[in-house]
Scaffold this motif. Structure first.
Motif, PDB file in Angstrom:
ATOM      1  N   PRO A   1       0.828  -1.217   0.000  1.00 34.25           N
ATOM      2  CA  PRO A   1       0.000   0.000   0.000  1.00 34.25           C
ATOM      3  C   PRO A   1       0.861   1.266   0.000  1.00 34.25           C
ATOM      4  N   TRP A   2       0.388   2.281  -0.673  1.00 42.06           N
ATOM      5  CA  TRP A   2       1.126   3.538  -0.749  1.00 42.06           C
ATOM      6  C   TRP A   2       1.277   4.179   0.618  1.00 42.06           C
ATOM      7  N   SER A   3       0.441   3.818   1.557  1.00 41.65           N
ATOM      8  CA  SER A   3       0.551   4.380   2.902  1.00 41.65           C
ATOM      9  C   SER A   3       1.813   3.890   3.611  1.00 41.65           C
ATOM     10  N   LEU A   4       2.486   2.898   3.030  1.00 40.54           N
ATOM     11  CA  LEU A   4       3.691   2.330   3.647  1.00 40.54           C
ATOM     12  C   LEU A   4       4.972   2.633   2.881  1.00 40.54           C
ATOM     13  N   VAL A   5       4.886   3.423   1.818  1.00 37.33           N
ATOM     14  CA  VAL A   5       6.076   3.684   1.001  1.00 37.33           C
ATOM     15  C   VAL A   5       6.364   5.184   0.904  1.00 37.33           C
TER      16      VAL A   5
ATOM     17  N   ASN B   1      -7.907  11.329   1.510  1.00 44.51           N
ATOM     18  CA  ASN B   1      -7.266  11.867   2.729  1.00 44.51           C
ATOM     19  C   ASN B   1      -5.934  11.176   3.018  1.00 44.51           C
ATOM     20  N   PHE B   2      -5.202  10.928   1.950  1.00 46.61           N
ATOM     21  CA  PHE B   2      -3.959  10.171   2.043  1.00 46.61           C
ATOM     22  C   PHE B   2      -2.952  10.834   2.980  1.00 46.61           C
TER      23      PHE B   2
ATOM     24  N   TYR C   1       0.103  12.802 -14.716  1.00 42.37           N
ATOM     25  CA  TYR C   1       0.419  12.181 -13.426  1.00 42.37           C
ATOM     26  C   TYR C   1       0.507  13.251 -12.340  1.00 42.37           C
ATOM     27  N   SER C   2       1.187  14.337 -12.665  1.00 43.32           N
ATOM     28  CA  SER C   2       1.383  15.428 -11.717  1.00 43.32           C
ATOM     29  C   SER C   2       0.064  16.035 -11.257  1.00 43.32           C
ATOM     30  N   THR C   3      -0.920  16.037 -12.134  1.00 42.34           N
ATOM     31  CA  THR C   3      -2.225  16.610 -11.821  1.00 42.34           C
ATOM     32  C   THR C   3      -3.147  15.612 -11.130  1.00 42.34           C
ATOM     33  N   LEU C   4      -3.183  14.386 -11.639  1.00 37.42           N
ATOM     34  CA  LEU C   4      -4.132  13.401 -11.127  1.00 37.42           C
ATOM     35  C   LEU C   4      -3.738  12.789  -9.776  1.00 37.42           C
ATOM     36  N   LEU C   5      -2.460  12.537  -9.563  1.00 40.52           N
ATOM     37  CA  LEU C   5      -2.046  11.916  -8.303  1.00 40.52           C
ATOM     38  C   LEU C   5      -2.498  12.717  -7.078  1.00 40.52           C
ATOM     39  N   PRO C   6      -2.240  14.030  -7.026  1.00 37.70           N
ATOM     40  CA  PRO C   6      -2.702  14.779  -5.847  1.00 37.70           C
ATOM     41  C   PRO C   6      -4.221  14.765  -5.686  1.00 37.70           C
ATOM     42  N   LEU C   7      -4.946  14.779  -6.791  1.00 39.05           N
ATOM     43  CA  LEU C   7      -6.408  14.734  -6.697  1.00 39.05           C
ATOM     44  C   LEU C   7      -6.867  13.419  -6.076  1.00 39.05           C
ATOM     45  N   PHE C   8      -6.350  12.306  -6.564  1.00 35.47           N
ATOM     46  CA  PHE C   8      -6.722  11.001  -6.031  1.00 35.47           C
ATOM     47  C   PHE C   8      -6.334  10.877  -4.550  1.00 35.47           C
ATOM     48  N   LEU C   9      -5.133  11.321  -4.228  1.00 33.73           N
ATOM     49  CA  LEU C   9      -4.673  11.209  -2.841  1.00 33.73           C
ATOM     50  C   LEU C   9      -5.490  12.105  -1.916  1.00 33.73           C
ATOM     51  N   SER C  10      -5.844  13.269  -2.393  1.00 37.67           N
ATOM     52  CA  SER C  10      -6.659  14.189  -1.606  1.00 37.67           C
ATOM     53  C   SER C  10      -8.046  13.605  -1.340  1.00 37.67           C
ATOM     54  N   LEU C  11      -8.647  13.017  -2.358  1.00 32.38           N
ATOM     55  CA  LEU C  11      -9.970  12.411  -2.200  1.00 32.38           C
ATOM     56  C   LEU C  11      -9.971  11.302  -1.142  1.00 32.38           C
TER      57      LEU C  11
END
Length: 183
Positions: A6-10, A73-74, A61-71
């Motif tokens: 999981p990305w929460s561990l990397v 509450n990463f 990637y630069s635009t979509l990654l922060p949106l997905f992570l924000s949605l």
């Protein structure tokens, strides 16, 4: 580390990226730095024209990654990330990531860029970038990857183990068709 961690561990996520969408038969490697909040590009064929094409692709990637992570509450769920650090200070979590081109990537000379980024990613993960031969012996590397995949599959068969995150269900015809088209 397993691919399905999981990305929460990397702290870093690597992305092989195909440039066909901008009319280029080329592969690059992207690295998302989770804690520093930027996207690094590793391109073995750098020049001004290619950099423009690469930028066009990695901006998604630069635009979509922060949106997905924000949605999801990463960042708020990661106690190890200081949201007051410079990378986050005064920035909306949906704001696109900074894009950084790595200037230390060995420039390939008549190599297969797909094999090159596989070898580069492997070397990057092990901290051995300086050991990448240039020119890369593509034929040897292809054979090495084939042998490694064969040995891995044979061990799985002989020892009867399943990889974490391995699909255990039945594949539908639709899934089989999608997989066949990707090959």
């Amino acid at each position: 580390m397993l691919c399905n961690t999981p990305w929460s561990l990397v702290d870093f996520v690597l992305f092989p990226i195909n440039m066909t969408v901008v009319g280029c038969n080329h592969w690059i490697l992207g690295e998302f730095n989770v804690k520093e909040r930027f996207f690094k590009v590793y391109n073995s064929m750098r020049n001004r024209v290619m950099d423009k094409k690469v930028l066009k692709v990695v901006e998604a990637y630069s635009t979509l990654l922060p949106l997905f992570l924000s949605l999801n509450n990463f960042y708020e769920s990661r106690e190890d990330i200081d949201l007051n650090a410079q990378a986050f200070k005064g920035i909306d979590m949906c704001h696109p990531l900074d894009i950084v081109f790595d200037d230390e990537v060995p420039q390939q000379s008549n190599n297969d860029c797909g094999i090159f980024i596989i070898k580069f990613a492997e070397s990057l993960m092990h901290g051995l970038i300086e050991n990448i031969p240039n020119p890369l012996n593509v034929s040897f590397q292809r054979n090495k990857i084939a042998v490694e995949l064969y040995v891995h599959a044979k061990r799985k068969k002989d020892e009867g183990y399943l990889s974490d995150g391995e699909f255990r269900g039945r594949m539908s015809k639709k899934m089989l068709n999608i997989n066949a088209m990707e090959v």
